[in-house]
Design an enzyme around this catalytic site. Sequence first.
Site, PDB file in Angstrom:
ATOM      1  N   LYS A 141       9.334 -16.886  -9.979  1.00 25.38           N
ATOM      2  CA  LYS A 141       8.617 -15.740 -10.539  1.00 25.38           C
ATOM      3  C   LYS A 141       7.449 -16.230 -11.410  1.00 25.38           C
ATOM      4  O   LYS A 141       7.648 -17.121 -12.256  1.00 25.38           O
ATOM      5  CB  LYS A 141       9.600 -14.912 -11.380  1.00 25.38           C
ATOM      6  CG  LYS A 141       8.983 -13.676 -11.952  1.00 25.38           C
ATOM      7  CD  LYS A 141       9.985 -12.893 -12.762  1.00 25.38           C
ATOM      8  CE  LYS A 141       9.258 -11.795 -13.510  1.00 25.38           C
ATOM      9  NZ  LYS A 141      10.106 -11.162 -14.524  1.00 25.38           N
ATOM     10  N   LYS A 156     -13.711   1.012  15.251  1.00 28.09           N
ATOM     11  CA  LYS A 156     -12.409   0.345  15.438  1.00 28.09           C
ATOM     12  C   LYS A 156     -11.895   0.547  16.859  1.00 28.09           C
ATOM     13  O   LYS A 156     -11.316  -0.369  17.454  1.00 28.09           O
ATOM     14  CB  LYS A 156     -11.387   0.872  14.417  1.00 28.09           C
ATOM     15  CG  LYS A 156     -11.674   0.344  13.028  1.00 28.09           C
ATOM     16  CD  LYS A 156     -10.753   0.894  11.966  1.00 28.09           C
ATOM     17  CE  LYS A 156     -11.196   0.358  10.606  1.00 28.09           C
ATOM     18  NZ  LYS A 156     -10.579   1.021   9.469  1.00 28.09           N
ATOM     19  N   PHE A 181      -4.702   3.899  14.527  1.00 29.04           N
ATOM     20  CA  PHE A 181      -5.026   4.857  13.469  1.00 29.04           C
ATOM     21  C   PHE A 181      -6.160   4.257  12.652  1.00 29.04           C
ATOM     22  O   PHE A 181      -6.294   3.036  12.570  1.00 29.04           O
ATOM     23  CB  PHE A 181      -3.812   5.080  12.550  1.00 29.04           C
ATOM     24  CG  PHE A 181      -2.946   6.226  12.973  1.00 29.04           C
ATOM     25  CD1 PHE A 181      -2.087   6.101  14.055  1.00 29.04           C
ATOM     26  CD2 PHE A 181      -2.995   7.437  12.292  1.00 29.04           C
ATOM     27  CE1 PHE A 181      -1.286   7.159  14.453  1.00 29.04           C
ATOM     28  CE2 PHE A 181      -2.200   8.500  12.677  1.00 29.04           C
ATOM     29  CZ  PHE A 181      -1.338   8.369  13.761  1.00 29.04           C
ATOM     30  N   ASP A 234      -4.485  -6.226   5.049  1.00 31.74           N
ATOM     31  CA  ASP A 234      -5.498  -7.086   5.672  1.00 31.74           C
ATOM     32  C   ASP A 234      -5.448  -8.504   5.113  1.00 31.74           C
ATOM     33  O   ASP A 234      -5.899  -9.442   5.759  1.00 31.74           O
ATOM     34  CB  ASP A 234      -6.891  -6.485   5.451  1.00 31.74           C
ATOM     35  CG  ASP A 234      -7.070  -5.225   6.298  1.00 31.74           C
ATOM     36  OD1 ASP A 234      -6.595  -5.227   7.448  1.00 31.74           O
ATOM     37  OD2 ASP A 234      -7.638  -4.231   5.798  1.00 31.74           O
ATOM     38  N   LYS A 260     -11.332  -2.890  18.863  1.00 31.16           N
ATOM     39  CA  LYS A 260      -9.940  -3.287  19.149  1.00 31.16           C
ATOM     40  C   LYS A 260      -9.540  -2.955  20.586  1.00 31.16           C
ATOM     41  O   LYS A 260      -8.391  -3.089  20.957  1.00 31.16           O
ATOM     42  CB  LYS A 260      -8.993  -2.612  18.148  1.00 31.16           C
ATOM     43  CG  LYS A 260      -9.303  -2.994  16.699  1.00 31.16           C
ATOM     44  CD  LYS A 260      -8.270  -2.510  15.707  1.00 31.16           C
ATOM     45  CE  LYS A 260      -8.795  -2.665  14.281  1.00 31.16           C
ATOM     46  NZ  LYS A 260      -7.769  -2.978  13.294  1.00 31.16           N
ATOM     47  N   ASN A 304       0.847  -1.200   0.000  1.00 29.61           N
ATOM     48  CA  ASN A 304       0.000   0.000   0.000  1.00 29.61           C
ATOM     49  C   ASN A 304       0.875   1.239   0.000  1.00 29.61           C
ATOM     50  O   ASN A 304       2.105   1.143  -0.004  1.00 29.61           O
ATOM     51  CB  ASN A 304      -0.981  -0.030   1.184  1.00 29.61           C
ATOM     52  CG  ASN A 304      -0.256  -0.049   2.512  1.00 29.61           C
ATOM     53  OD1 ASN A 304       0.448   0.895   2.850  1.00 29.61           O
ATOM     54  ND2 ASN A 304      -0.405  -1.138   3.252  1.00 29.61           N
TER      55      ASN A 304
HETATM   56  O1  PMT Z   1       2.886   6.213   6.547  1.00 31.58           O
HETATM   57  P1  PMT Z   1       2.282   7.500   6.022  1.00 31.58           P
HETATM   58  O2  PMT Z   1       2.530   7.673   4.556  1.00 31.58           O
HETATM   59  O3  PMT Z   1       2.684   8.705   6.800  1.00 31.58           O
HETATM   60  O4  PMT Z   1       0.694   7.365   6.132  1.00 31.58           O
HETATM   61  C1  PMT Z   1       0.116   7.356   7.397  1.00 31.58           C
HETATM   62  C2  PMT Z   1      -1.131   6.460   7.433  1.00 31.58           C
HETATM   63  C3  PMT Z   1      -2.222   7.044   6.568  1.00 31.58           C
HETATM   64  C4  PMT Z   1      -0.776   5.058   6.951  1.00 31.58           C
HETATM   65  C5  PMT Z   1      -1.550   6.419   8.927  1.00 31.58           C
HETATM   66  O5  PMT Z   1      -1.870   7.710   9.299  1.00 31.58           O
HETATM   67  C6  PMT Z   1      -2.712   5.484   9.146  1.00 31.58           C
HETATM   68  O6  PMT Z   1      -3.866   5.871   9.024  1.00 31.58           O
HETATM   69  N1  PMT Z   1      -2.402   4.210   9.488  1.00 31.58           N
HETATM   70  C7  PMT Z   1      -3.392   3.160   9.694  1.00 31.58           C
HETATM   71  C8  PMT Z   1      -3.812   2.671   8.354  1.00 31.58           C
HETATM   72  C9  PMT Z   1      -4.721   1.473   8.460  1.00 31.58           C
HETATM   73  O7  PMT Z   1      -4.299   0.421   8.072  1.00 31.58           O
HETATM   74  O8  PMT Z   1      -5.851   1.657   9.081  1.00 31.58           O
HETATM   75  P2  PMT Z   1      -6.915   0.475   9.329  1.00 31.58           P
HETATM   76  O9  PMT Z   1      -8.171   1.196   9.518  1.00 31.58           O
HETATM   77  O10 PMT Z   1      -6.867  -0.578   8.298  1.00 31.58           O
HETATM   78  O11 PMT Z   1      -6.431  -0.201  10.670  1.00 31.58           O
HETATM   79  C10 PMT Z   1      -6.832   0.260  11.941  1.00 31.58           C
HETATM   80  C11 PMT Z   1      -5.720   0.055  12.943  1.00 31.58           C
HETATM   81  O12 PMT Z   1      -5.451  -1.352  13.099  1.00 31.58           O
HETATM   82  C12 PMT Z   1      -4.393   0.678  12.567  1.00 31.58           C
HETATM   83  O13 PMT Z   1      -3.841   1.210  13.752  1.00 31.58           O
HETATM   84  C13 PMT Z   1      -3.573  -0.483  12.021  1.00 31.58           C
HETATM   85  O14 PMT Z   1      -2.173  -0.301  12.257  1.00 31.58           O
HETATM   86  C14 PMT Z   1      -4.103  -1.649  12.826  1.00 31.58           C
HETATM   87  N2  PMT Z   1      -4.112  -2.937  12.080  1.00 31.58           N
HETATM   88  C15 PMT Z   1      -4.852  -3.084  10.954  1.00 31.58           C
HETATM   89  C16 PMT Z   1      -4.872  -4.299  10.310  1.00 31.58           C
HETATM   90  C17 PMT Z   1      -4.116  -5.364  10.820  1.00 31.58           C
HETATM   91  N3  PMT Z   1      -4.098  -6.546  10.205  1.00 31.58           N
HETATM   92  N4  PMT Z   1      -3.386  -5.192  11.923  1.00 31.58           N
HETATM   93  C18 PMT Z   1      -3.371  -3.990  12.565  1.00 31.58           C
HETATM   94  O15 PMT Z   1      -2.684  -3.843  13.582  1.00 31.58           O
END
Ligand code: PMT
Length: 401
Positions: A287, A335, A321, A277, A339, A208
Amino acid sequence: MFKNKTVTVGISGGIAAYKSAEIVSWLKKNNAEVRVIMTEGACRFITPLTMKTLSGQPVAVDLMSMDPAYNVPHIDLAACDLFLLLPATANILAKAAMGLADDLLSASLLATKAQVIAAPAMHCDMYDNPATQGNLQILAGRGWTLIETEEGVLACGAIGKGRLAGIPKIMQVIEATLNPDKPLAGRRVLITAGPTWEAMDPVRYLGNRSSGKTGYCLAGAARDLGAVVDLVSGPVALDPPPGVNLHRVESALEMARVVTVLYPACNIVIAAAAVADYRPRQAAKEKIKKSSASLNLYLEPNPDILAGLGQNKGERILIGFAAETENLLEEARKKLREKNLDYIVANDVSQPGAGFAGDTNIATIISAQGEEKQFPLMSKKALAMEIWQYVIHNSQFTIHN
Ligand code: PMT
């Protein structure tokens, strides 16, 4: 860490007196000038020789001492940056609350203008007694920092509240008091940053647009605020902030493994990583050859790292985040709840200037109590400090009772 800081350590007569040796040694190793006052009772639990050896200074016991090291002992010893009472018995707390000054320790406490940190330790019945509780309230009202006792098996075998607080906790309170500009001193912070790459074959991956900038800025800010920082980073093209422990990973499974190892020792987690995810069910060994036929890729879900941490949160503070393109706040609140987080930072990644890759962001932090604060367009570096200030302020790190 404590260069140019003078700490007077008052040891009163309880079995926990022996534990003060570790704190005196630690203060000295961290360059504090340490002066120890012992009551007569304390000298029966631990010897002045031990404390003299550890502190590198003569130990003061006698209010009427003619020791040439002091002009007027209780006044000289009262002049310090921090007065630590460890352990604080019911007796010395009562004397301090009443303003008695019938021995060197109580007289020095009465004379000091320094911040006093007291770590009570006594039998549970003495601790629960309204007289002791009243004295603690009086002293708290005068601005003393009281480190709450722990519950457990006491020296006499009774079970209850009255055990000296854990040494790491006492160290945290001392650090935060002596370095008030470092509110995260003594805390260990775990930050995830960047994307994860999920291998399709030896040369291709699913990934991503996360650059890691947000997580790296949070790590640098946490270091500046005094924390020990573990930064678990997916593949990014950034130099780590000097002084943080960098743990490089590639996939979500690797990130989960490293985070699991680091988690027990940390106090605060910020998950800024954009974790994939899903991952290809199996990465091809060779490859994948190009052909004109369409390619089916079977994906299976990755573990949700943060949700896993939330199930075993303990005393930790967990901050996530949420990167959203619609229904920003509703999705973020969901979330936060699912979580088991304390805070979530919601960023609408469809807005210009916000989200992935750039140097700026626009965000809203939401607390588990439902409070919200919006952060307008600002640099990711400034946002990192704003997030920390908000969390520090709302989590009341330095309140220990
Ligand atoms: O790295 P940058 O370019 O500065 O960009 C920053 C950002 C946009 C990536 C950052 O600000 C951000 O939003 N990060 C979380 C992105 C995300 O994956 O969000 P989510 O809504 O899918 O996940 C929610 C939370 O669960 C996040 O804290 C994530 O780290 C965590 N998560 C998600 C999926 C997973 N399998 N394991 C996790 O721990």
